[in-house]
Motif scaffolding. Structure first.
Motif, PDB file in Angstrom:
ATOM      1  N   TYR A 163     -39.996  73.513  29.708  1.00 43.51           N
ATOM      2  CA  TYR A 163     -39.443  74.829  29.999  1.00 43.51           C
ATOM      3  C   TYR A 163     -38.820  74.929  31.384  1.00 43.51           C
ATOM      4  CZ  TYR A 163     -41.651  76.271  25.693  1.00 43.51           C
ATOM      5  OH  TYR A 163     -42.003  76.377  24.374  1.00 43.51           O
ATOM      6  N   LYS A 164     -39.003  73.909  32.225  1.00 41.15           N
ATOM      7  CA  LYS A 164     -38.401  73.924  33.557  1.00 41.15           C
ATOM      8  C   LYS A 164     -36.978  73.380  33.538  1.00 41.15           C
ATOM      9  CE  LYS A 164     -41.462  71.183  35.277  1.00 41.15           C
ATOM     10  NZ  LYS A 164     -42.150  70.920  34.010  1.00 41.15           N
ATOM     11  N   SER A 165     -36.595  72.767  32.454  1.00 41.26           N
ATOM     12  CA  SER A 165     -35.334  72.030  32.403  1.00 41.26           C
ATOM     13  C   SER A 165     -34.149  72.956  32.131  1.00 41.26           C
ATOM     14  CB  SER A 165     -35.403  70.951  31.318  1.00 41.26           C
ATOM     15  OG  SER A 165     -34.174  70.272  31.197  1.00 41.26           O
ATOM     16  N   TYR A 166     -33.037  72.689  32.814  1.00 40.23           N
ATOM     17  CA  TYR A 166     -31.766  73.364  32.539  1.00 40.23           C
ATOM     18  C   TYR A 166     -30.690  72.291  32.494  1.00 40.23           C
ATOM     19  CZ  TYR A 166     -27.395  75.837  33.151  1.00 40.23           C
ATOM     20  OH  TYR A 166     -26.110  76.278  32.984  1.00 40.23           O
ATOM     21  N   ILE A 167     -29.800  72.383  31.527  1.00 42.05           N
ATOM     22  CA  ILE A 167     -28.683  71.451  31.455  1.00 42.05           C
ATOM     23  C   ILE A 167     -27.437  72.214  31.030  1.00 42.05           C
ATOM     24  CG2 ILE A 167     -29.169  70.781  29.054  1.00 42.05           C
ATOM     25  CD1 ILE A 167     -28.196  67.916  29.857  1.00 42.05           C
ATOM     26  N   SER A 168     -26.329  71.943  31.682  1.00 43.48           N
ATOM     27  CA  SER A 168     -25.083  72.621  31.353  1.00 43.48           C
ATOM     28  C   SER A 168     -24.462  72.011  30.107  1.00 43.48           C
ATOM     29  CB  SER A 168     -24.098  72.516  32.521  1.00 43.48           C
ATOM     30  OG  SER A 168     -23.683  71.165  32.701  1.00 43.48           O
ATOM     31  N   LEU A 169     -23.586  72.766  29.470  1.00 41.25           N
ATOM     32  CA  LEU A 169     -22.848  72.246  28.320  1.00 41.25           C
ATOM     33  C   LEU A 169     -22.006  71.048  28.738  1.00 41.25           C
ATOM     34  CD1 LEU A 169     -22.150  73.052  25.274  1.00 41.25           C
ATOM     35  CD2 LEU A 169     -20.054  74.000  26.224  1.00 41.25           C
ATOM     36  N   GLU A 170     -21.437  71.120  29.928  1.00 41.36           N
ATOM     37  CA  GLU A 170     -20.586  70.038  30.430  1.00 41.36           C
ATOM     38  C   GLU A 170     -21.372  68.743  30.598  1.00 41.36           C
ATOM     39  OE1 GLU A 170     -17.339  69.325  34.027  1.00 41.36           O
ATOM     40  OE2 GLU A 170     -18.923  70.809  34.271  1.00 41.36           O
ATOM     41  N   LEU A 171     -22.565  68.819  31.173  1.00 38.73           N
ATOM     42  CA  LEU A 171     -23.380  67.615  31.375  1.00 38.73           C
ATOM     43  C   LEU A 171     -23.869  67.060  30.048  1.00 38.73           C
ATOM     44  CD1 LEU A 171     -24.838  65.510  33.028  1.00 38.73           C
ATOM     45  CD2 LEU A 171     -26.637  67.200  33.510  1.00 38.73           C
ATOM     46  N   LEU A 172     -24.255  67.943  29.142  1.00 38.74           N
ATOM     47  CA  LEU A 172     -24.720  67.488  27.836  1.00 38.74           C
ATOM     48  C   LEU A 172     -23.593  66.790  27.076  1.00 38.74           C
ATOM     49  CD1 LEU A 172     -27.385  67.476  26.387  1.00 38.74           C
ATOM     50  CD2 LEU A 172     -26.830  69.696  25.386  1.00 38.74           C
ATOM     51  N   ALA A 173     -22.384  67.317  27.208  1.00 42.80           N
ATOM     52  CA  ALA A 173     -21.230  66.651  26.598  1.00 42.80           C
ATOM     53  C   ALA A 173     -21.035  65.260  27.206  1.00 42.80           C
ATOM     54  CB  ALA A 173     -19.971  67.494  26.793  1.00 42.80           C
ATOM     55  N   HIS A 174     -21.200  65.168  28.517  1.00 36.10           N
ATOM     56  CA  HIS A 174     -21.014  63.887  29.203  1.00 36.10           C
ATOM     57  C   HIS A 174     -22.011  62.841  28.715  1.00 36.10           C
ATOM     58  CE1 HIS A 174     -20.267  61.017  32.431  1.00 36.10           C
ATOM     59  NE2 HIS A 174     -21.567  60.998  32.655  1.00 36.10           N
ATOM     60  N   ARG A 220     -24.042  65.301  17.496  1.00 32.81           N
ATOM     61  CA  ARG A 220     -24.633  64.134  18.148  1.00 32.81           C
ATOM     62  C   ARG A 220     -26.153  64.178  18.080  1.00 32.81           C
ATOM     63  NH1 ARG A 220     -20.916  60.557  17.905  1.00 32.81           N
ATOM     64  NH2 ARG A 220     -19.580  60.165  19.712  1.00 32.81           N
ATOM     65  N   MET A 221     -26.721  65.375  18.224  1.00 30.01           N
ATOM     66  CA  MET A 221     -28.172  65.518  18.122  1.00 30.01           C
ATOM     67  C   MET A 221     -28.677  65.165  16.734  1.00 30.01           C
ATOM     68  SD  MET A 221     -28.984  68.989  20.318  1.00 30.01           S
ATOM     69  CE  MET A 221     -29.076  68.920  22.115  1.00 30.01           C
ATOM     70  N   ARG A 222     -27.801  65.272  15.743  1.00 25.50           N
ATOM     71  CA  ARG A 222     -28.142  64.905  14.361  1.00 25.50           C
ATOM     72  C   ARG A 222     -27.705  63.484  14.018  1.00 25.50           C
ATOM     73  NH1 ARG A 222     -28.009  69.578  10.466  1.00 25.50           N
ATOM     74  NH2 ARG A 222     -26.599  68.332   9.182  1.00 25.50           N
ATOM     75  N   GLN A 223     -27.185  62.758  15.044  1.00 22.26           N
ATOM     76  CA  GLN A 223     -26.644  61.405  14.865  1.00 22.26           C
ATOM     77  C   GLN A 223     -25.519  61.386  13.839  1.00 22.26           C
ATOM     78  OE1 GLN A 223     -30.503  61.433  14.776  1.00 22.26           O
ATOM     79  NE2 GLN A 223     -29.940  61.612  16.936  1.00 22.26           N
ATOM     80  N   GLU A 224     -24.607  62.347  13.968  1.00 19.73           N
ATOM     81  CA  GLU A 224     -23.462  62.455  13.072  1.00 19.73           C
ATOM     82  C   GLU A 224     -22.166  62.284  13.849  1.00 19.73           C
ATOM     83  OE1 GLU A 224     -25.480  65.540   9.831  1.00 19.73           O
ATOM     84  OE2 GLU A 224     -24.121  66.306  11.369  1.00 19.73           O
ATOM     85  N   ASP A 225     -21.092  61.997  13.115  1.00 19.51           N
ATOM     86  CA  ASP A 225     -19.785  61.803  13.746  1.00 19.51           C
ATOM     87  C   ASP A 225     -19.255  63.109  14.323  1.00 19.51           C
ATOM     88  OD1 ASP A 225     -19.844  59.148  13.002  1.00 19.51           O
ATOM     89  OD2 ASP A 225     -18.744  59.506  11.133  1.00 19.51           O
ATOM     90  N   LEU A 226     -18.343  62.972  15.280  1.00 12.03           N
ATOM     91  CA  LEU A 226     -17.745  64.137  15.917  1.00 12.03           C
ATOM     92  C   LEU A 226     -16.801  64.859  14.949  1.00 12.03           C
ATOM     93  CD1 LEU A 226     -16.887  62.843  19.494  1.00 12.03           C
ATOM     94  CD2 LEU A 226     -18.955  63.989  18.709  1.00 12.03           C
ATOM     95  N   LEU A 227     -16.693  66.155  15.172  1.00 14.26           N
ATOM     96  CA  LEU A 227     -15.809  66.990  14.371  1.00 14.26           C
ATOM     97  C   LEU A 227     -14.433  67.092  15.033  1.00 14.26           C
ATOM     98  CD1 LEU A 227     -18.255  69.947  13.700  1.00 14.26           C
ATOM     99  CD2 LEU A 227     -17.412  68.365  11.963  1.00 14.26           C
ATOM    100  N   GLU A 228     -13.452  67.409  14.234  1.00 14.97           N
ATOM    101  CA  GLU A 228     -12.129  67.744  14.757  1.00 14.97           C
ATOM    102  C   GLU A 228     -11.884  69.223  14.517  1.00 14.97           C
ATOM    103  OE1 GLU A 228      -9.146  65.382  12.945  1.00 14.97           O
ATOM    104  OE2 GLU A 228     -10.019  63.471  13.537  1.00 14.97           O
TER     105      GLU A 228
END
Length: 231
Positions: A163-174, A220-228
């Motif tokens: 519960y202490k963790s924070y991550i931005s969308l940008e970092l998670l994408a990276h 990616r969290m589901r180990q699936e290919d990226l969407l377009e």
């Protein structure tokens, strides 16, 4: 397990918010007083209420407004169909957004956002009420048990109980090797682009990039290919 979530029912969502007023002097005296009172514990001693409003006025639903809501869902070709609701008239924009939940397909929709449980979902519900509107059913949580609330949050999924963790969308994408959505602007620039440059369309494009990135992080969290994105 998130692999069991029916992906065709997931609505990926992102909002862009700004201070209600582009200029501190445009706020009435009562609003200034209440902003000063509410934010005083958050401000440093040398940080005035006026300066803090310019920086954070778009973070609180009581003092800000939504200028864009972008949503994305899979179509039959497994591409992401993105639709945006935007405009200067927040009430009209929210009414248009709310009507989509009358569609049979969206009766049991699952909402997904990054930090959505603490930002996007309550913001939308609050702004509906402030504008004299009833929030759509997926945003109403009163009387529901936690497991009955159809909300997914990629930040929460990434925490794994930390519960202490924070991550931005940008970092998670990276970390997942997904192209950054911040290749033009980032969230800190939205208020200035809206109030000063008056370039709402640029903000809409940014919001839609966030939705595509969000959907691909979930994949990616589901180990699936990226969407377009469906053009």
């Amino acid at each position: 397990m998130i692999q069991h979530v029916p992906l065709e029912k997931v609505m990926f969502l992102d909002i862009e918010t700004v201070p209600q007023h582009g200029n501190w002097d445009d706020m009435d005296e009562s609003g200034k007083y209440l902003w000063d009172k509410k934010t005083k514990p958050q401000r440093k001693d040398d940080h005035t209420a006026e300066a803090f409003y310019a920086e954070r006025g778009g973070i609180m639903a009581e003092f800000g407004k939504i200028i864009c809501i972008s949503v994305g869902m899979l179509d039959k070709s497994d591409k992401l169909l993105i639709r945006s609701f935007y405009g200067d008239d927040e009430k009209t924009m929210l009414e248009d957004f709310g009507r989509i939940f009358n569609k049979p397909r969206l009766r049991d929709v699952i909402l997904c956002a990054h930090n959505g449980k603490e930002f996007d979902f309550p913001w939308i519900a609050r702004r509906f009420l402030i504008n004299g509107l009833q929030p759509p059913m997926p945003f109403q949580m009163f009387g529901k048990k936690p497991w009955e609330i159809p909300h997914l949050d990629t930040m929460e999924l990434w925490k794994f109980g930390d519960y202490k963790s924070y991550i931005s969308l940008e970092l998670l994408a990276h970390v997942f090797g997904i192209p950054t959505p911040k290749d033009d602007i980032d969230g800190s620039m939205v208020a200035s682009i809206y109030h000063t440059e008056k370039d709402l369309f640029r903000i809409v494009q940014y919001c839609e990039k966030d939705v595509l990135t969000l959907a691909n992080i979930f994949r990616r969290m589901r180990q699936e290919d990226l969407l377009e994105k469906l053009d």
